[in-house]
Design an enzyme around this catalytic site. Structure first.
Site, PDB file in Angstrom:
ATOM      1  N   HIS A  29       0.869  -1.207   0.000  1.00 45.11           N
ATOM      2  CA  HIS A  29       0.000   0.000   0.000  1.00 45.11           C
ATOM      3  C   HIS A  29       0.890   1.235   0.000  1.00 45.11           C
ATOM      4  CE1 HIS A  29      -3.739   2.298   1.501  1.00 45.11           C
ATOM      5  NE2 HIS A  29      -2.806   3.200   1.277  1.00 45.11           N
ATOM      6  N   HIS A  31       1.564   5.389  -1.745  1.00 46.84           N
ATOM      7  CA  HIS A  31       1.213   6.557  -2.573  1.00 46.84           C
ATOM      8  C   HIS A  31       2.494   7.124  -3.174  1.00 46.84           C
ATOM      9  CE1 HIS A  31      -2.887   6.703  -0.910  1.00 46.84           C
ATOM     10  NE2 HIS A  31      -2.304   6.249   0.189  1.00 46.84           N
ATOM     11  N   LYS A 115      -9.438  -0.098  -5.910  1.00 41.12           N
ATOM     12  CA  LYS A 115      -9.466   0.541  -4.601  1.00 41.12           C
ATOM     13  C   LYS A 115     -10.809   1.174  -4.312  1.00 41.12           C
ATOM     14  CE  LYS A 115      -7.782   1.994  -0.802  1.00 41.12           C
ATOM     15  NZ  LYS A 115      -6.614   2.691  -0.338  1.00 41.12           N
ATOM     16  N   HIS A 152     -10.312   1.311   1.755  1.00 38.09           N
ATOM     17  CA  HIS A 152     -10.138   2.284   2.842  1.00 38.09           C
ATOM     18  C   HIS A 152     -11.362   2.127   3.734  1.00 38.09           C
ATOM     19  CE1 HIS A 152      -8.716   6.130   4.716  1.00 38.09           C
ATOM     20  NE2 HIS A 152      -9.947   6.027   5.177  1.00 38.09           N
ATOM     21  N   HIS A 190      -4.521  -0.491   5.774  1.00 37.88           N
ATOM     22  CA  HIS A 190      -4.062   0.286   6.933  1.00 37.88           C
ATOM     23  C   HIS A 190      -4.985   0.175   8.144  1.00 37.88           C
ATOM     24  CE1 HIS A 190      -6.928   3.057   5.196  1.00 37.88           C
ATOM     25  NE2 HIS A 190      -6.089   3.684   4.394  1.00 37.88           N
ATOM     26  N   ASP A 263       1.499   2.676   3.510  1.00 37.32           N
ATOM     27  CA  ASP A 263       0.644   3.869   3.353  1.00 37.32           C
ATOM     28  C   ASP A 263       1.496   5.131   3.412  1.00 37.32           C
ATOM     29  OD1 ASP A 263      -1.623   5.356   2.884  1.00 37.32           O
ATOM     30  OD2 ASP A 263      -2.268   5.352   4.981  1.00 37.32           O
TER      31      ASP A 263
END
Ligand SMILES: NC(=O)N[C@@H](CC(=O)O)C(=O)O
Ligand SMILES: [Zn+2]
Ligand SMILES: [Zn+2]
Length: 361
Positions: A29, A31, A115, A152, A190, A263
């Site tokens: 995970h 970004h 996602k 999420h 997460h 994350d």
């Protein structure tokens, strides 16, 4: 300014110079953003991880296979010379994602998850799903093709206390969703609560969870130590100590349903230190050092390899990596900021000292 020195736990269990060699790890995970920020952060991740599941919450979001393929090309082009880092792409689920888009994504071989951002739950989630009933066709196609749904897991109702939003999501959204789509393969991203860890451990079927380093190392006090600490603010927000303990137990249990997902979510310093600061902790720089610190504090360093290098690949039905990465017990000072373009980025625990260093690969 009060010192942050007490933030990172001080385990001192393993003698200086000890090394720990792992199969090369992956980040499930991450970004990476785009443009200058992508340029700044990719080199850090590429040093630590062989592969990463790359989140699609760009502006505009990565909603189609064509956009994912183009984004993948930009990531490959931004790799440091000689890097074999491999981005594993994801699609951003919307109210309008058609079943055919899932089939295209699957057929590409480059998209590994879709996602689910409940609309408004987190950074760049305004194009997310407003009600799962709009996503039925896409979810059916995911179930049929074995495409992973990465979630999420927070409800977005502002009436619900922010510390309760994950549990509420599990009870009111995730459990009914998995009842309606029992073959759907789900990663609860997460996780931050004992409730989520218990649910993932105890429920049947294809479910797993990623756990960040910051949720293993910190409880919610970190956001308020001597004043407001925006660089410890992320979503889902840090929780009470009993939840941190439960996450640490889960991560270090050897249960293959729990695996590494940083994350790492970079935002420019000015976007975090603001009236309405962005959510996200930047850990791409020092993820493995942070995880090793948490596992050492739990006395479970021997469990790091499964968590970091085996279980995620197994769940995603990808081969485990070959090659190794070595961590050494050696003090390493976290920089207080990193330049990118005209701006700067603040890593988690700026200015503190970690007891581990990535030595070689
Ligand atoms: N985790 C965060 O606090 N922020 C993430 C979004 C997310 O993963 O929810 C981001 O993209 O900045
Ligand atoms: Zn999220
Ligand atoms: Zn994220």
């Amino acid at each position: 300014m009060p010192t942050l020195a007490h933030h990172v736990p001080d385990p001192a269990q393993v003698p200086a110079g000890t090394t720990l060699t792992l199969t090369r790890p992956d980040d499930w995970h991450l970004h990476l953003r785009d443009d200058a920020l992508l340029q700044a952060v990719l080199q850090h991740t590429a040093k630590q991880f062989r592969r990463a599941i790359v989140m699609p919450n760009l502006r505009p979001p990565v909603t189609t296979t064509a956009l994912a393929v183009a984004y993948r090309e930009r990531i490959l082009a931004a790799r440091p010379a000689g890097s074999d880092f491999e981005p594993l792409m994801t699609l951003y689920l919307t109210d309008k994602t058609p079943a055919e888009e899932i089939q295209r994504a699957k057929a590409s071989g480059l998209v590994h998850a879709v996602k689910l951002y409940p609309a408004g739950a987190t950074t760049n989630s305004d194009s997310g799903v407003t009600d799962l009933k709009h996503a039925c066709a896409a979810l059916e196609a995911m179930q049929a093709t074995g495409m992973v749904l990465a979630v999420h897991g927070e409800v977005t109702d502002r009436q619900i206390d922010i510390f309760d939003r994950e549990k509420m999501f599990i009870d009111n959204i995730l459990i009914p969703l998995r009842r309606d789509f029992p073959g759907l393969r789900v990663v609860l991203e997460h996780i931050t609560t004992r409730d989520a860890a218990d649910y993932v451990r105890d429920s049947g079927g294809d479910i797993a969870a990623t756990i960040t380093a910051h949720h293993l190392l910190y409880n919610r006090n970190a956001i308020f130590t001597g004043g407001l600490r925006p660089h410890y603010y992320c979503l889902p927000v840090l929780k009470r100590e009993r939840h941190r303990q439960a996450l640490l137990d889960a991560a270090t249990s050897g249960d293959a349903r729990f695996f590494l997902g940083t994350d790492s979510a970079p935002h420019a310093r000015g976007d975090k230190e603001a009236d309405c600061g962005c959510a996200g902790c930047y850990t791409g720089l020092h993820a493995l050092e942070l995880y090793a610190t948490a596992f050492e504090a739990a006395g479970r360093l021997q469990r790091l390899e499964g968590f970091a290098s085996h279980f995620g690949a197994d769940f995603y039905r990808l081969p485990r990596n070959t090659g190794t990465l070595t961590l050494r017990k050696q003090d390493w000072a976290i920089p207080s900021e990193l330049p990118y373009g005209e701006r700067t980025l603040v890593p988690l625990a700026p200015g503190e000292t970690l007891g581990w260093t990535v030595a070689l690969r």
